[in-house]
Design an enzyme around this catalytic site. Structure first.
Site, mmCIF file in Angstrom:
data_model
loop_
_atom_site.group_PDB
_atom_site.id
_atom_site.type_symbol
_atom_site.label_atom_id
_atom_site.label_comp_id
_atom_site.label_asym_id
_atom_site.label_seq_id
_atom_site.Cartn_x
_atom_site.Cartn_y
_atom_site.Cartn_z
ATOM 1 N N ARG A 82 -8.465 -20.314 3.384
ATOM 2 C CA ARG A 82 -7.707 -18.992 2.561
ATOM 3 C C ARG A 82 -7.825 -19.115 1.083
ATOM 4 O O ARG A 82 -8.115 -18.158 0.343
ATOM 5 C CB ARG A 82 -6.171 -19.027 3.083
ATOM 6 N N LYS A 184 -3.752 -14.962 -1.533
ATOM 7 C CA LYS A 184 -2.593 -15.842 -2.049
ATOM 8 C C LYS A 184 -2.583 -15.760 -3.620
ATOM 9 O O LYS A 184 -2.829 -16.764 -4.041
ATOM 10 C CB LYS A 184 -2.450 -16.923 -1.166
ATOM 11 N N GLU A 220 4.571 -6.431 5.729
ATOM 12 C CA GLU A 220 5.227 -7.747 5.816
ATOM 13 C C GLU A 220 6.297 -7.765 4.924
ATOM 14 O O GLU A 220 6.537 -6.879 4.296
ATOM 15 C CB GLU A 220 4.145 -8.799 5.617
HETATM 16 C C1 LIG Z 1 1.973 -17.623 2.321
HETATM 17 C C2 LIG Z 1 2.338 -16.261 2.803
HETATM 18 C C3 LIG Z 1 2.654 -15.918 4.099
HETATM 19 C C4 LIG Z 1 2.957 -17.145 4.665
HETATM 20 O O1 LIG Z 1 1.697 -17.640 5.419
HETATM 21 P P1 LIG Z 1 1.837 -19.234 6.102
HETATM 22 O O2 LIG Z 1 0.274 -19.648 5.928
HETATM 23 O O3 LIG Z 1 2.451 -18.841 7.301
HETATM 24 O O4 LIG Z 1 2.548 -19.907 5.136
HETATM 25 C C5 LIG Z 1 2.916 -14.680 4.249
HETATM 26 N N1 LIG Z 1 2.959 -13.502 3.500
HETATM 27 C C6 LIG Z 1 2.653 -13.841 2.131
HETATM 28 C C7 LIG Z 1 2.667 -12.651 1.235
HETATM 29 C C8 LIG Z 1 2.252 -15.260 1.812
HETATM 30 O O5 LIG Z 1 2.071 -15.498 0.551
#
Ligand SMILES: *Cc1c(COP(=O)(O)O)cnc(C)c1O
Length: 341
Positions: A82, A184, A220
């Site tokens: 990722r 991210k 989300e």
């Molecule tokens: C990091 C993150 C998540 C959760 O991802 P995980 O890999 O399960 O920790 C969900 N939404 C956003 C916007 C994120 O930055």
């Protein structure tokens, strides 16, 4: 190994400096070997790409002690991939994925005294990140970058038991269509701060963001993916190009299908469908799943039948199974648990 003198059960969610961090520099078109250092200070030019144009991305994962006493990480290869994807979208040189996992191993091993013991509920949070480090004033990608990983012990996410939260439908957007919602990037968080501060002031724990183009579909929250359970026990998770692909959500869907024999649907979820679901939760590394009891929508409320007292039964089963796999109480799928020490 002697553990650090920390009251693990009462640890909060703040930053606590641990002895070692990993650093690698990108210069003249190549990453160096990288090294562990005790120096927690980052020294860069005032004109660095990260400071002027927010060229930075990050990851988040945890190390913890299993039932058998091993120090492990959960699926760090997926964080590596990722971060590779995030870097390319931001025109940054990707950090090699095998080196990412190796660097996580090095930094966790070096800070092993800060990995909380089994049963404490606490974990060692691991924060890989990278940023443009040389001077950039005309808008363009930096030429030099730094990749770092630090760790910090964090307390149990749910202190004194899990209570469902109340969230609100946000009037702000988290991500643009064809933007950076799926990576991210720090910039996604900078622009969400006003929305979360506003929601907190109004008494809500989190924001539900809708798709920015039509405001009719569920995306989300600021930092966690949604997971819904239908009245006939199907797991439904929203699909969209601007949702960050949560590793926890993908793992929970695998567990639902292959361990619990449930039906799983990854598809567009209309906001208008929410009232028909039986349970709702937020998935992410920090909490695994936080149950949502109620969604506030401009004066109207959507109340899930699972109520405000405890997790719904299906989400509880998913939570118990995934945390059981992580903690070594239930056999993990091949490749999910990276044993470090
Ligand atoms: C990091 C993150 C998540 C959760 O991802 P995980 O890999 O399960 O920790 C969900 N939404 C956003 C916007 C994120 O930055």
């Amino acid at each position: 190994m002697e553990k650090a003198n920390i009251d693990w059960e009462n640890l909060g969610f703040g930053y606590i400096k641990t002895p070692y961090r990993f650093v690698s520099d990108y210069k003249n078109g190549a990453w160096d070997e990288g090294r562990l250092t005790e120096d927690d200070k980052v020294v860069i030019t005032e004109c660095a790409g990260v400071l002027q144009y927010a060229q930075t991305c990050f990851e988040g994962l945890k190390a913890y002690t299993t039932l058998h006493g091993d120090i492990v990480c959960f699926r760090p290869d997926l964080n590596a991939r990722r971060m590779h994807d995030s870097a390319l979208r931001l025109e940054m040189p990707a950090f090699p994925q095998d080196k990412f996992v190796d660097a996580v191993r090095q930094v966790v091993k070096a800070n092993a005294a800060y990995v909380p013991p089994y049963g404490s509920g606490a974990t060692l949070y691991i924060r890989p990140y990278m940023f443009g480090s040389d001077a950039v004033i005309g808008v363009k990608p930096a030429n030099e970058y730094q990749f770092r990983i630090f760790t910090t012990p964090v307390g149990p996410y749910f202190k004194g038991g899990v209570k469902p939260i109340v969230i609100k439908v946000s009037d702000f957007d988290r991500a643009a269509p064809h933007g950076t919602g799926h990576i991210k990037a720090g910039l996604n968080y900078a622009m969400s701060l006003h929305a979360i501060v506003t929601a907190h002031q109004e008494g809500f724990a989190e924001n539900m963001y809708l798709d920015p183009a039509t405001r009719s579909k569920v995306e989300e929250t600021g930092g966690a993916n949604f997971l819904f359970i239908t009245k006939d026990g199907t797991v439904v998770t929203p699909k969209s190009d601007s949702i960050l692909p949560s590793i926890t959500r993908r793992s929970l869907c695998y567990v639902a299908e292959h361990y619990l024999g449930m039906k799983v649907e990854h598809r567009e979820v209309l906001f208008s469908e929410l009232k028909d679901f039986a349970e709702c939760g937020l998935c992410g590394t920090a909490a695994v799943i936080s149950p949502v009891g109620k969604i506030y929508d401009h004066g109207k409320e959507i109340c899930f039948p699972s109520g405000m007292e405890k997790m719904g039964p299906v989400i509880q089963k998913l939570y118990d199974t995934l945390t059981g796999i992580q903690m070594g109480r239930i056999e993990a799928p091949e490749g999910w648990i990276e044993v470090i020490a």
